[in-house]
Every structure is written in C-alpha cells, then in structure tokens.
Design a protein around this motif. Structure first.
Motif, PDB file in Angstrom:
ATOM      1  N   MET A   1     -47.115  63.498  13.708  1.00 17.39           N
ATOM      2  CA  MET A   1     -48.043  62.430  14.096  1.00 17.39           C
ATOM      3  C   MET A   1     -47.679  61.867  15.461  1.00 17.39           C
ATOM      4  O   MET A   1     -48.535  61.724  16.351  1.00 17.39           O
ATOM      5  CB  MET A   1     -48.020  61.314  13.046  1.00 17.39           C
ATOM      6  CG  MET A   1     -49.002  60.187  13.344  1.00 17.39           C
ATOM      7  SD  MET A   1     -48.811  58.776  12.211  1.00 17.39           S
ATOM      8  CE  MET A   1     -49.045  59.574  10.635  1.00 17.39           C
ATOM      9  N   ALA A   2     -46.391  61.568  15.651  1.00 21.92           N
ATOM     10  CA  ALA A   2     -45.955  61.019  16.928  1.00 21.92           C
ATOM     11  C   ALA A   2     -46.173  62.019  18.057  1.00 21.92           C
ATOM     12  O   ALA A   2     -46.625  61.647  19.148  1.00 21.92           O
ATOM     13  CB  ALA A   2     -44.476  60.632  16.847  1.00 21.92           C
ATOM     14  N   SER A   3     -45.877  63.286  17.798  1.00 16.22           N
ATOM     15  CA  SER A   3     -46.035  64.314  18.833  1.00 16.22           C
ATOM     16  C   SER A   3     -47.490  64.433  19.260  1.00 16.22           C
ATOM     17  O   SER A   3     -47.796  64.546  20.456  1.00 16.22           O
ATOM     18  CB  SER A   3     -45.511  65.657  18.325  1.00 16.22           C
ATOM     19  OG  SER A   3     -44.129  65.583  18.035  1.00 16.22           O
ATOM     20  N   LEU A   4     -48.412  64.409  18.288  1.00 18.83           N
ATOM     21  CA  LEU A   4     -49.844  64.495  18.607  1.00 18.83           C
ATOM     22  C   LEU A   4     -50.289  63.300  19.445  1.00 18.83           C
ATOM     23  O   LEU A   4     -51.016  63.452  20.430  1.00 18.83           O
ATOM     24  CB  LEU A   4     -50.671  64.584  17.322  1.00 18.83           C
ATOM     25  CG  LEU A   4     -50.634  65.913  16.573  1.00 18.83           C
ATOM     26  CD1 LEU A   4     -51.369  65.799  15.239  1.00 18.83           C
ATOM     27  CD2 LEU A   4     -51.257  67.015  17.417  1.00 18.83           C
ATOM     28  N   ILE A   5     -49.856  62.110  19.041  1.00 20.88           N
ATOM     29  CA  ILE A   5     -50.240  60.905  19.792  1.00 20.88           C
ATOM     30  C   ILE A   5     -49.669  60.946  21.199  1.00 20.88           C
ATOM     31  O   ILE A   5     -50.357  60.646  22.185  1.00 20.88           O
ATOM     32  CB  ILE A   5     -49.772  59.635  19.051  1.00 20.88           C
ATOM     33  CG1 ILE A   5     -50.555  59.472  17.743  1.00 20.88           C
ATOM     34  CG2 ILE A   5     -49.963  58.399  19.923  1.00 20.88           C
ATOM     35  CD1 ILE A   5     -50.094  58.305  16.887  1.00 20.88           C
TER      36      ILE A   5
END
Length: 437
Positions: free
Chosen positions: A85-89
């Motif tokens: 999730m953090a990587s996508l954001i």
C-alpha cells in the motif's frame, strides 16, 4: 533534553508543510472549478475545501496520533500489505504522477509563455534543470525546515498574498451562472475536484517527513512531536484554504476575460496578465515555479526516505533515481498525465480516507486488527468499481448503491462496515490470528 521549538521554527515548520502541499494541482484546478461553479461558488468551494484541505489536515493529525510513522499508522495490517500500500502511494505521489506533474505545470505556466519557439526539446531541458534543482534541495533532509520554511516559502506566500488581495480588490468580471456538473451537483463536483490535488495521499507521507524535520531540531519525545506536527498542520491548512478561496473567486470572476479556457492554468495566466499588465507573466512565473519546486522537493524527499528504508540503497541514491525518473515522465505531457492519474486516484483515494478515519477511532474499536483489514478491503473493492466506471467499463449492475452515480459508491459500504466493527469483540481477534498464522 529541550523539547521546545521557537515560535519562528514552528511557523517555518508550518510554512514548509504548506509549501509541500501547494503544488501543481493546487494551482491549476481551483480557477477552472471557480469559473464553472459561477453562482454556485460557495457549495462548490465547500466540497473542494473538504477534500483538498480537510482531508489532508486529518491525514497529518492521523499520522501524529499514530506515532509519526507509516509503520505505526498501519500496524494492524499484515506487513506485506502495508508495504505494498505504501509503495503504491509513494509511486503515485512520486515518479508516476504527482512529482512529474510539478515539473510539467512549472514549464507550461511559468516558462513556456516566455519562450519564442517552445518544443519537446525545451521541455526536456527544463525537466532536467527543474528536477536537478529539486534534487539539490532534497539532498539534506535535516535542513528542509530552514531551506523551505524559512527561505522559499515566505517569498511564495508573499506573492500569493499580493495576488489574493488584488483579486478581491479588482475582480475582472461578474460571477456568471454555474455550468456543467456544477449547475446540478456543485458540492459533490467540488468534492471530487479536490481529489485531483492528491493531498490526502501526500499528507500521510509529508507528516512523516515533518517528523524527520522535528528530529533534526532535537524534538524526539512523542508528546512534543504530536503537538508540533498538529501545529504545523493547522498552519498549512490555513494557508491552503486562503489560497484556494482566492483562486476559486478568481475563477468565478474570470468568465468575461477567459471564457472557454481549457484549464485553470490558462485562466490564471489570463487573469494575472489583466491584473498586472506587462509584469503579469513574471508574477505568474515566480508563483508557479516556487509552488511546484517546493512540492517537488517534498515529494522527492518523502519518496526517497521511504524507499531507502525498505531497500539497501541509501537515501541519496533514491533521490537521484526518483529525480531522473520524474524528469523522464514529465515529458509525457500534462493532459495525458492527468487523464492517466484519475482512475488510480478513484481506486486508492477511498482507501487513504478510510485509513485516516480508522486512525481516529482505533482506540474505540474492540478489535483493531480485524477492523483495519476488513474496512480497508471493503473500501478498496468498491473504489475499484468506481474506478472501473471512470475508464468506461460497464458497472451498471451497481447503480442501486447510494451515491454510485456521483462516483462515491464506496462511501456507504465502507461506513457500514466500520460501524459493524464496533460490535466485533476481541475474541474474534484471536480467531483471526489463528487463521492467518
């Protein structure tokens, strides 16, 4: 150890956060929205301020409540899910969309009008120079408050204040009737326009960057960090609201001189030329360049900081990698970049909103682990349906959902799921842990 900041440092911290937020979308979206909203200015602006100011402010406060890190914010999620999730954001607000957009807007609005024969070559050269400067300022994380909050932002804010006062003293036309969707659904249309700033995403990351800045000033205790982070968020929110209100009013009074404009950048350019005459383009160039540059610095710093924490490459390596990618992606073109980003925003924005809400109510939930996983999963599933509609897929089966026609089909299922989680006891948490073991 002294856990207090001087007033000048607190203001500089808030100014730094304000400058990080005030970038490309914050400048190009409000003028067009204001022109289309016309006499429905107030409800349209209210919807926009809710997503473009209220949600980012809530995001920063959520980071503060959670302990100032992404790991604390998502501690109830599986580590792999949190990382994905953090990587996508970070990819979205970094090299994929938001960061390159800062360079594109700076070129289109601040540099291109000054060039006799603009071309793809001039865009390429500017992109390299722009992101090289952003990399230079991003190089030293510990000096961001001094360089951005005390050096660049005061100049930017002064220019914006002069523009705002001029707009209200000498509006360039009358407010006309609302157009398009703003005529029938002004609030929800403004609400979605605020999506395009991407600031709810950025708030989760900028909050963490501010914590790093506080540590460089010797603020390490959790209570002091939370206090100063919230103070910075309130200063930044007040600044953003001030800018948005003035830009909305600018757009609303621009019809007589900028009717038929394709985007807010064009409206802003025409309006400033009308206000300041021959000096108009210079004023615009300074405002846009500083706004876009400070945001690019914040994005480069936060993205590089995150990826250096989950990989073996150092922060400085990531600054170079992300900066080079941004310079390349910036040459895609502004219209294409915005059109590509909209479906992704519709898919992930509700998840970010749900995460912020969960941070505020976590201590009230009987089973935080289960609640986080279920609520975020539901928000993602229904957000993907909204995103599918944006790209043209037939999802008419879901027309029965409240607010689905407005692109908010995720709201009721997510809220219903969240409410249900208040009645799920802690015994269910043990069962979940056994099943996922």
């Amino acid at each position: 150890m002294n856990q207090r900041l001087k007033l000048t440092d607190i203001i500089a911290l808030g100014f730094m956060l304000f400058a990080f937020f005030l970038g490309a979308g914050n400048i190009i979206f409000p003028p067009l929205a204001g022109q289309l909203a016309g006499q429905n200015l107030l409800p349209s602006m209210g919807g926009f301020l809710l997503t473009a100011v209220g949600l980012p402010l809530s995001g920063i406060i959520a980071v503060a409540i959670a302990g100032g890190s992404w790991e604390h914010l998502t501690k109830d999620l599986p580590k792999k899910v949190s990382t994905i999730m953090a990587s996508l954001i970070f990819i979205i607000i970094g090299p994929a969309f938001a960061a390159p957009r800062t360079g594109l807007v700076a070129y289109e609005m601040a540099v291109k009008p000054l060039i006799h024969a603009p071309s793809s070559t001039t865009l390429a050269i500017f992109s390299v120079v722009f992101f090289a400067i952003a990399m230079f300022f991003s190089w030293s994380r510990g000096r961001l408050i001094d360089m951005i909050g005390k050096l660049l932002t005061p100049v930017l804010f002064l220019c914006l204040a002069i523009l705002a006062v001029s707009v209200f003293i000498a509006p360039q036309g009358d407010i006309m009737p609302a157009q398009q969707a703003y005529a029938t659904a002004p609030f929800t249309t403004g609400f979605f326009e605020g999506y395009n700033t991407m600031d709810t995403f950025a708030s989760l990351m900028f909050g963490i960057l501010v914590v790093e800045g506080l540590r460089s000033k010797g603020i390490t205790e959790e209570k002091a960090t939370t206090k100063y982070l919230i103070s910075a968020a309130l200063i930044a929110a007040a600044g953003l609201a001030f800018v948005y209100i003035s830009l909305f009013y600018l757009g609303a009074t621009s019809f007589s001189i900028a009717a038929g404009s394709d985007n807010g950048g064009e409206i802003l350019s025409i309006y400033i030329q009308a206000l300041f005459g021959n000096y108009g383009q210079f004023v615009l160039s300074v405002i846009v360049t500083l706004a876009c540059l400070t945001t690019a610095i914040g994005l480069l710093s936060s993205v590089s900081d995150y990826f250096s924490g989950i990989t073996r490459l150092s922060y400085h390596y990531w600054v170079v990698i992300i900066g080079v990618i941004c310079a390349i992606v910036a040459n895609v073109g502004l219209s294409q970049l915005i059109s590509l980003s909209v479906p992704v925003l519709f898919a992930l924005y509700p998840v970010a909103i749900a995460l912020v809400i969960l941070a505020f109510v976590r201590n009230k939930l009987p089973n935080p682990t289960l609640s986080y996983r279920v609520v975020l999963l539901v928000s993602l599933m229904f957000a993907l349906i909204d995103a599918a509609k944006i790209v043209g897929l037939d999802v008419s089966f879901f027309n029965f959902l409240p607010l689905f026609s407005d692109g908010m089909g995720w709201v009721l299922p997510t809220l219903a799921t969240l409410l249900a989680m208040f009645f799920v006891g802690s015994s269910d948490e043990s069962l979940l842990e056994e099943e996922t073991a």
